[in-house]
Design a protein around this motif. Structure first.
Motif, PDB file in Angstrom:
ATOM      1  N   SER A  28     -11.894   7.507  -0.433  1.00 12.46           N
ATOM      2  CA  SER A  28     -12.780   6.342  -0.258  1.00 12.46           C
ATOM      3  C   SER A  28     -13.399   6.403   1.156  1.00 12.46           C
ATOM      4  O   SER A  28     -12.781   6.876   2.088  1.00 12.46           O
ATOM      5  N   ARG A  56     -16.909  -3.477  -3.779  1.00 15.48           N
ATOM      6  CA  ARG A  56     -15.768  -3.707  -4.720  1.00 15.48           C
ATOM      7  C   ARG A  56     -14.565  -3.787  -3.860  1.00 15.48           C
ATOM      8  O   ARG A  56     -13.668  -4.430  -4.081  1.00 15.48           O
ATOM      9  N   GLU A  57     -14.266  -2.758  -2.925  1.00 15.16           N
ATOM     10  CA  GLU A  57     -13.063  -2.731  -2.187  1.00 15.16           C
ATOM     11  C   GLU A  57     -13.011  -4.170  -1.359  1.00 15.16           C
ATOM     12  O   GLU A  57     -11.794  -4.660  -1.240  1.00 15.16           O
ATOM     13  N   HIS A  97       0.849  -1.163  -0.155  1.00 14.55           N
ATOM     14  CA  HIS A  97      -0.020   0.085   0.109  1.00 14.55           C
ATOM     15  C   HIS A  97       0.766   1.235   0.076  1.00 14.55           C
ATOM     16  O   HIS A  97       0.382   2.466  -0.107  1.00 14.55           O
ATOM     17  N   TRP A 140     -10.084  -6.907  -1.580  1.00 17.65           N
ATOM     18  CA  TRP A 140      -9.207  -7.193  -0.332  1.00 17.65           C
ATOM     19  C   TRP A 140      -9.216  -8.650  -0.318  1.00 17.65           C
ATOM     20  O   TRP A 140      -8.024  -9.457  -0.152  1.00 17.65           O
ATOM     21  N   SER A 153     -11.328   3.144   2.854  1.00 17.27           N
ATOM     22  CA  SER A 153      -9.902   2.953   2.552  1.00 17.27           C
ATOM     23  C   SER A 153      -9.466   1.503   3.032  1.00 17.27           C
ATOM     24  O   SER A 153      -8.491   1.339   3.729  1.00 17.27           O
ATOM     25  N   ASP A 171      -8.472  -0.938   1.528  1.00 17.50           N
ATOM     26  CA  ASP A 171      -7.330  -1.556   0.864  1.00 17.50           C
ATOM     27  C   ASP A 171      -5.875  -1.262   1.766  1.00 17.50           C
ATOM     28  O   ASP A 171      -5.060  -1.921   1.861  1.00 17.50           O
TER      29      ASP A 171
END
Length: 269
Positions: free
Chosen positions: A168, A205-206, A7, A210, A171, A173
């Motif tokens: 986001s 989707r996130e 990240h 993940w 967040s 991710d």
């Protein structure tokens, strides 16, 4: 090492400091999403319910975005929603540094190594993950929750930051290295009709991304049920209504407790 963490790769996110949430794998990490004062009431309530069920939320590294940054800081410092009782929502929009003033009165000069927040750097428009062990929590929450058009950006180390929700709402991710991640998402699901559905779609989707990257780990999303969503109403400015937040809190505690009990039961089996 943080420098090798996925990240911190160019084009994804800048990491300021060495937040515990990304420095090494953990058993549990927490992610608290945005949602104004409503989101603070919801997030602190869910966290309290999870803690009552035996989930060690206060000892887990946490990532907060916007309202979630307030929740992450409060949980790490052992504060409850009662500590927010004296806070009042200012007339909006405002150019005064009301977020920082409120955060400073609540958190003082405290730092905490288990807290990280997401904020967007104003000049570059890129997301930064800011380390609560390196910066004051009051500065971090003021930066992470500075909604453009409602609050002024906040300066840290010479850089101006605005609401991390511009990138986001959660967040997810940036909370990767854990066996189990719990995401508390105040703006997902039935909240505010189309707004909640859109946020829920993006969050889904996130979450799937993940899961694809971490097939051996688990992730749990907690979002408002219909009773809590009704309290939010349909006007986005209602998210900054402190009275609604106080009504949301006990319902969120109950929801967090039920979710925690299910998680404990699943772990036992």
């Amino acid at each position: 090492m943080v420098s090798r963490h996925e990240h911190s790769a160019a084009g994804n996110v800048h990491v300021e400091g060495a937040p515990s949430i990304i420095e090494r794998p953990h058993l549990l990490s927490m992610v608290y999403g945005g949602g104004g004062v409503f989101g603070i009431g919801y997030g602190t309530g869910v966290a309290q319910g999870l803690a009552r069920s035996g989930i060690a939320v206060a000892r887990a590294p946490s990532l907060g975005t916007s309202a979630g940054s307030w929740v992450a800081a409060a949980v790490a410092l052992g504060l409850t929603h009662d500590d927010f009782a004296g806070m009042r929502s200012p007339p909006l929009p405002t150019r005064r540094p009301v977020l920082f003033e409120a955060a400073l009165s609540l958190f003082g000069d405290a730092t905490h190594h288990l807290v990280a927040v997401s904020a967007v750097q104003l000049r570059s428009r890129r997301r930064h993950i800011l380390d609560g062990g390196h910066y004051r929590l009051a500065d971090l929450v003021a930066a992470s929750s500075a909604v453009p058009g409602l609050f002024p950006p906040h300066r840290i180390d010479g850089r101006l930051y605005m609401d991390g929700g511009m990138w986001s709402a959660t967040s997810v991710d940036a909370a990767a290295d854990a066996e189990h991640v719990i995401v508390v998402a105040p703006l997902a699901g039935p909240v505010m009709g189309p707004l909640g559905r859109t946020a829920g779609f993006l969050l889904a989707r996130e979450l799937q991304a993940w899961r694809n990257r971490h097939p051996g780990a688990t992730i749990t999303m907690i979002r408002p049920n219909r009773a809590i969503a009704r309290l939010a109403g349909r006007n986005p400015l209602a998210l900054f209504d402190a009275d609604r937040a106080r009504q949301v809190y006990p319902l969120a505690v109950e929801q967090g407790l039920r979710c925690g009990e299910r998680l404990q039961s699943d772990t036992a089996t």
